[in-house]
Design a protein around this motif. Structure first.
Motif: not given
Length: 354
Positions: A61, A63, A110-111, A113, A168, A216, A218, A253-254, A319
């Motif tokens: 994850t 951001n 992959y997550l 944001q 994602t 995913n 946020h 996750g995120g 995270d």
């Protein structure tokens, strides 16, 4: 006579400004992004590979802060003054460094944001497309969570147009992808310029009749008192309970925008106090048999009231992953990238489906 004309002109200017503001608010209200509660999404380049029980896989994850929140940046919502990346060249350099990290870490999922599509703050660089082009072996799913024609603050240099969202990436086949709208909104007209919080649900087939539900996420950050975040967590708790009745695997996750369980910001030396926007994760959140996969030794976020200086900015872990009891956690690693190209550090979990 001169005073009268000057006063008349001043009144005319004020009325004209008011008219512009009213027209702008009407336009923003009419064009407000209002997605349905659940929206079906498409996946570009959906792989054929199938995820299997008992075989380890990795999820990262990250951001990416729209590739504009590098070490030298602050942010006006966090007490700073800036609302945009410092330059197009810096945005491109940040994005290429982020993409290089994704390539080198070679996670199965992959997550991501805060990935921009067409935003003033990131110099209108299509970040989603660049990530897709540079990681062609992954299936890619995108969902908007921020779509505003013009954010007029800060007045001196407004954030401007924003189109951004969640991405994602998957190296395994996904049978279904959906955007779930999260509850809790600011009051009008503030909400017109805020994110429309959401999560991406990816359903990954496992064997003949089971699925990995990969989320995913946020959550909100700047809601005073955390009222909106509580509504969102209540929604997530109900969602989890529904899915667990189906005997599926769940990994969420995120960016949770809370100080996560099992972590303590006081472990990271800083000259700053606990920021007002950050809240501890509530003890009441369940279900109790779920497990947190976090790296308490590596901060995943820094404050943005000033440019990054080691030992100065407040640091925390916000995270990470929450997993169902039928998911084994092998390891969790926070990547200490020193917030070089984003205000977040990525986190990778290694898992096995029991």
């Amino acid at each position: 006579m001169i005073i009268r004309l000057t006063l008349k002109a001043l009144i005319g200017i004020i009325l004209a400004l008011l008219a512009v503001i009213v027209i702008f608010i009407i336009y923003i209200t009419a064009s407000d992004y209002k997605p349905a509660a659940v929206v079906a999404l498409t996946t570009d380049n959906n792989p054929e590979s199938k995820l299997k029980q008992g075989e380890p896989f990795s999820v990262t994850t990250f951001n990416i802060g729209y590739a504009g929140l590098d070490q030298g940046q602050d942010f006006f919502m966090d007490g700073g003054t800036m609302s945009r990346s410092s330059s197009r060249e810096q945005t491109e350099a940040n994005l290429q460094a982020i993409i290089q990290f994704l390539k080198e870490s070679a996670s199965d999922f992959y997550l991501l944001q805060e990935v921009d599509v067409d935003s003033t703050r990131s110099n209108h660089i299509h970040e989603v497309e660049q990530i897709r082009t540079n990681l062609p072996s992954y299936g890619q799913t995108f969902a908007h969570n921020y779509k505003v024609p013009w954010v007029p603050v800060p007045i001196s240099k407004p954030m401007g147009a924003v189109q951004s969202g969640l991405v994602t990436l998957s190296s395994f086949h996904s049978s279904n992808q959906r955007r779930f709208d999260l509850p809790g909104k600011e009051s009008w007209p503030v909400q017109l310029f805020e994110l429309d919080r959401a999560f991406i649900e990816s359903r990954i087939p496992v064997g003949q009749d089971r699925e990995l539900i990969l989320i995913n996420l946020h959550l909100s950050a700047f809601d005073k008192g955390g009222t909106i975040r509580k509504q969102q967590l209540d929604f997530m708790e109900e969602y989890i309970q529904r899915e667990m009745r189906k005997d599926n695997y769940i990994i969420i996750g995120g960016d949770w925008n809370h100080s996560l369980p099992g972590t303590d910001p006081s472990d990271f030396p800083t000259q700053q106090g606990w920021p007002e926007w950050l809240q501890p994760f509530p003890d009441s959140f369940g279900p109790t048999d779920f497990k947190w996969a976090v790296d308490a030794s590596t901060p995943s976020v820094r404050t943005l009231d000033s440019a990054y200086q080691q030992g100065v900015n407040f640091l925390a872990v916000i995270d990470g992953f929450l997993v169902s009891p039928n998911v084994e956690i092998i390891s969790v690693t926070g990547h200490p990238l020193s917030f070089s190209h984003s205000d977040h550090n990525p986190v990778t979990g290694q898992f096995i489906l029991k």
